[in-house]
Design an enzyme around this catalytic site. Structure first.
Site, PDB file in Angstrom:
ATOM      1  CB  SER A   1     -82.556  -1.914 -65.526  1.00 14.46           C
ATOM      2  OG  SER A   1     -82.667  -0.568 -65.197  1.00 14.46           O
TER       3      SER A   1
ATOM      4  CB  ILE B   1     -76.270  -3.699 -74.857  1.00 17.71           C
ATOM      5  CG1 ILE B   1     -77.106  -2.445 -74.595  1.00 17.71           C
ATOM      6  CG2 ILE B   1     -75.066  -3.776 -73.914  1.00 17.71           C
ATOM      7  CD1 ILE B   1     -77.862  -2.400 -73.317  1.00 17.71           C
ATOM      8  CD  GLU B   2     -75.185 -10.077 -77.294  1.00 18.96           C
ATOM      9  OE1 GLU B   2     -74.500 -10.889 -77.938  1.00 18.96           O
ATOM     10  OE2 GLU B   2     -76.368 -10.265 -76.997  1.00 18.96           O
TER      11      GLU B   2
ATOM     12  CB  SER C   1     -90.035   1.324 -65.685  1.00 16.87           C
ATOM     13  OG  SER C   1     -89.186   2.427 -65.524  1.00 16.87           O
TER      14      SER C   1
ATOM     15  CG  ASP D   1     -84.293  -0.862 -74.286  1.00 23.39           C
ATOM     16  OD1 ASP D   1     -84.294  -0.933 -73.042  1.00 23.39           O
ATOM     17  OD2 ASP D   1     -84.884  -1.709 -74.997  1.00 23.39           O
TER      18      ASP D   1
ATOM     19  CB  ILE E   1     -90.270   4.163 -70.411  1.00 24.26           C
ATOM     20  CG1 ILE E   1     -90.387   3.612 -68.980  1.00 24.26           C
ATOM     21  CG2 ILE E   1     -91.032   3.259 -71.390  1.00 24.26           C
ATOM     22  CD1 ILE E   1     -91.832   3.613 -68.461  1.00 24.26           C
ATOM     23  N   GLY E   2     -86.862   5.112 -69.626  1.00 31.24           N
ATOM     24  CA  GLY E   2     -86.046   6.191 -69.065  1.00 31.24           C
ATOM     25  C   GLY E   2     -86.143   6.407 -67.565  1.00 31.24           C
ATOM     26  N   GLY E   3     -86.480   5.360 -66.824  1.00 34.10           N
ATOM     27  CA  GLY E   3     -86.546   5.482 -65.361  1.00 34.10           C
ATOM     28  C   GLY E   3     -85.239   6.002 -64.772  1.00 34.10           C
TER      29      GLY E   3
ATOM     30  CB  CYS F   1     -84.870  -8.970 -64.359  1.00 32.19           C
ATOM     31  SG  CYS F   1     -86.480  -8.490 -64.964  1.00 32.19           S
TER      32      CYS F   1
HETATM   33  N1  SAH Z   1     -84.834   0.718 -66.565  1.00 26.93           N
HETATM   34  C1  SAH Z   1     -85.691   0.614 -67.722  1.00 26.93           C
HETATM   35  C2  SAH Z   1     -86.225  -0.771 -67.986  1.00 26.93           C
HETATM   36  C3  SAH Z   1     -85.249  -1.880 -68.105  1.00 26.93           C
HETATM   37  S1  SAH Z   1     -86.020  -3.414 -68.534  1.00 26.93           S
HETATM   38  C4  SAH Z   1     -86.838   1.588 -67.578  1.00 26.93           C
HETATM   39  O1  SAH Z   1     -86.811   2.466 -66.733  1.00 26.93           O
HETATM   40  O2  SAH Z   1     -87.815   1.469 -68.311  1.00 26.93           O
HETATM   41  C5  SAH Z   1     -84.748  -4.142 -69.488  1.00 26.93           C
HETATM   42  C6  SAH Z   1     -84.603  -3.532 -70.861  1.00 26.93           C
HETATM   43  O3  SAH Z   1     -83.488  -4.149 -71.474  1.00 26.93           O
HETATM   44  C7  SAH Z   1     -85.777  -3.752 -71.791  1.00 26.93           C
HETATM   45  O4  SAH Z   1     -86.274  -2.502 -72.185  1.00 26.93           O
HETATM   46  C8  SAH Z   1     -85.174  -4.508 -72.988  1.00 26.93           C
HETATM   47  O5  SAH Z   1     -85.697  -4.073 -74.220  1.00 26.93           O
HETATM   48  C9  SAH Z   1     -83.713  -4.155 -72.869  1.00 26.93           C
HETATM   49  N2  SAH Z   1     -82.767  -5.105 -73.462  1.00 26.93           N
HETATM   50  C10 SAH Z   1     -82.696  -6.440 -73.229  1.00 26.93           C
HETATM   51  N3  SAH Z   1     -81.665  -6.995 -73.897  1.00 26.93           N
HETATM   52  C11 SAH Z   1     -81.060  -5.983 -74.578  1.00 26.93           C
HETATM   53  C12 SAH Z   1     -79.920  -5.941 -75.452  1.00 26.93           C
HETATM   54  N4  SAH Z   1     -79.235  -7.028 -75.739  1.00 26.93           N
HETATM   55  N5  SAH Z   1     -79.588  -4.728 -75.969  1.00 26.93           N
HETATM   56  C13 SAH Z   1     -80.284  -3.621 -75.662  1.00 26.93           C
HETATM   57  N6  SAH Z   1     -81.361  -3.615 -74.847  1.00 26.93           N
HETATM   58  C14 SAH Z   1     -81.740  -4.789 -74.303  1.00 26.93           C
END
Ligand code: SAH
Length: 340
Positions: A78, A59-60, A325, A36, A15-17, A81
């Site tokens: 991020s 992202i891959e 987030s 994302d 959500i853009g943290g 996790c």
């Molecule tokens: N920092 C973010 C939250 C990160 S949580 C915030 O502020 O909201 C991890 C995020 O990684 C999740 O939203 C999940 O959808 C995304 N994610 C996980 N695997 C992914 C991938 N292979 N490609 C793109 N996004 C991915």
């Protein structure tokens, strides 16, 4: 000057943290690309950052070539996790959810413009194989780095959220200790930057003027109280701490976040003593025990007042996305240290 503006690539943007942290740091940076895979997170992101190039992608599928065309200077990320959490199976690098992060490590040596990296993860990452792979890749690309384990509590924010952070800079040694030292507080001497601090008690983060219907929406059901009263973490408005809000908040009772005694004029001890005598949960009613609202959690996490959810985002999804987030003030402070 347009060319000198820092260009941020925001990965796993949720959500853009990270984006809010960059805004708060006020470093004249621009998020040039944000990715994302989760569509409900992306809806919230685009609702708030209408101008940002935000894509629903795995992202891959990002190649070095595609990233280089964007000319990013900073990567903020991020990665998921679950592979490292204490409740997870700790499959570490074997976990399929790590594959996008491993892909990034392959891409990293081919990135031409990136000289700064900020990454956030859960506690536990620091002892994972993934951490070793990550720091090894950074070093071989000429980055120096510093790792941290930090909670917003250290900024006088009344909310725990202990997290792992790594900041890295290419060709500049800015580490505050030896490579294996993980800092557990913000460096006090080395940076004359302003680190924002919180408001100490919960009260300033809480919503004012709760309408009765609103309140009813957040009250803990009698059934939940009956079943889980022993494990609930009940907080007062004047308290200076609260537990980390996780993505399962309101869905699971144990260890997912604190609840609030809404009516602070009632005596918690008295009402609980009455309840323990005869097991009648009605004794607790005057306390108005309720969940923190998504807005209140967002406040504690440092999201600005102008952050909002699209109307159609369900309550359950709001809690889930916030739980995933990060604390904007903590990341913003780290970003300032990184750029110093
Ligand atoms: N920092 C973010 C939250 C990160 S949580 C915030 O502020 O909201 C991890 C995020 O990684 C999740 O939203 C999940 O959808 C995304 N994610 C996980 N695997 C992914 C991938 N292979 N490609 C793109 N996004 C991915």
């Amino acid at each position: 000057m347009e060319e000198t503006k820092l260009r941020i690539l925001e990965l796993y943007s949720g959500i853009g943290g990270m984006h809010y942290a960059a805004e708060l740091a006020n470093i004249g940076a621009e998020v040039v690309f944000s990715v994302d895979i989760n569509t409900s997170a992306n809806e919230v992101y685009r609702h708030n950052f209408k101008q940002t190039n935000q894509q629903s992608r795995n992202i891959e599928s990002l190649s070095a070539n595609e990233i280089n065309k964007l000319k990013p200077n900073v990567i903020m990320m991020s990665p998921p996790c679950q592979p490292f959490t204490r409740v997870g199976l700790k499959l570490d690098v074997e976990d399929s959810r790590c594959s996008s992060f491993l892909h990034l490590l392959d891409v990293l040596p081919h990135l031409e413009t990136v000289s700064l990296v900020l990454m956030e993860n859960v506690v536990g990452f620091e002892t994972s194989e993934m951490r070793n792979a990550f720091t090894k890749a950074l070093k071989s690309c000429g980055f120096y780095f510093q790792e941290f384990l930090l909670s917003p509590v250290s900024l006088q924010i009344p909310n725990s959220r202990n997290r792992y952070y790594l900041i890295a800079k290419k060709f500049t040694n800015f580490a505050f200790g030896t490579e294996t030292d993980i800092m557990t507080a913000f460096p006090s001497n080395s940076c004359d930057i302003t680190i924002p601090v919180g408001q100490k008690t919960l009260e300033p983060y809480l919503e004012k003027n709760f309408a009765d219907e609103e309140l009813a929406r957040y009250l803990l059901p009698a059934k939940t109280l009956m079943k889980y009263w022993r494990i609930l973490d009940v907080r007062q408005r004047s308290d200076i701490s609260s537990c980390c809000f996780t993505k399962a908040y309101t869905h699971y009772a144990e260890g997912t976040g604190s609840v609030l005694q809404h009516d602070s004029n009632e005596s918690f001890q008295e009402k609980f003593a009455d309840f323990e005598k005869d097991g009648n949960v009605a004794h607790l009613e005057p306390l108005q025990l309720r969940y923190f609202t998504p807005r209140e959690i967002a406040n504690l996490m440092g999201f600005p007042a102008h952050f909002s959810f699209p109307e159609n985002t369900s309550l359950r999804t709001r809690y889930r996305l916030l739980g995933n987030s990060l604390n904007v003030l903590v990341v913003s402070s780290l970003l300032k240290i990184l750029l110093k």
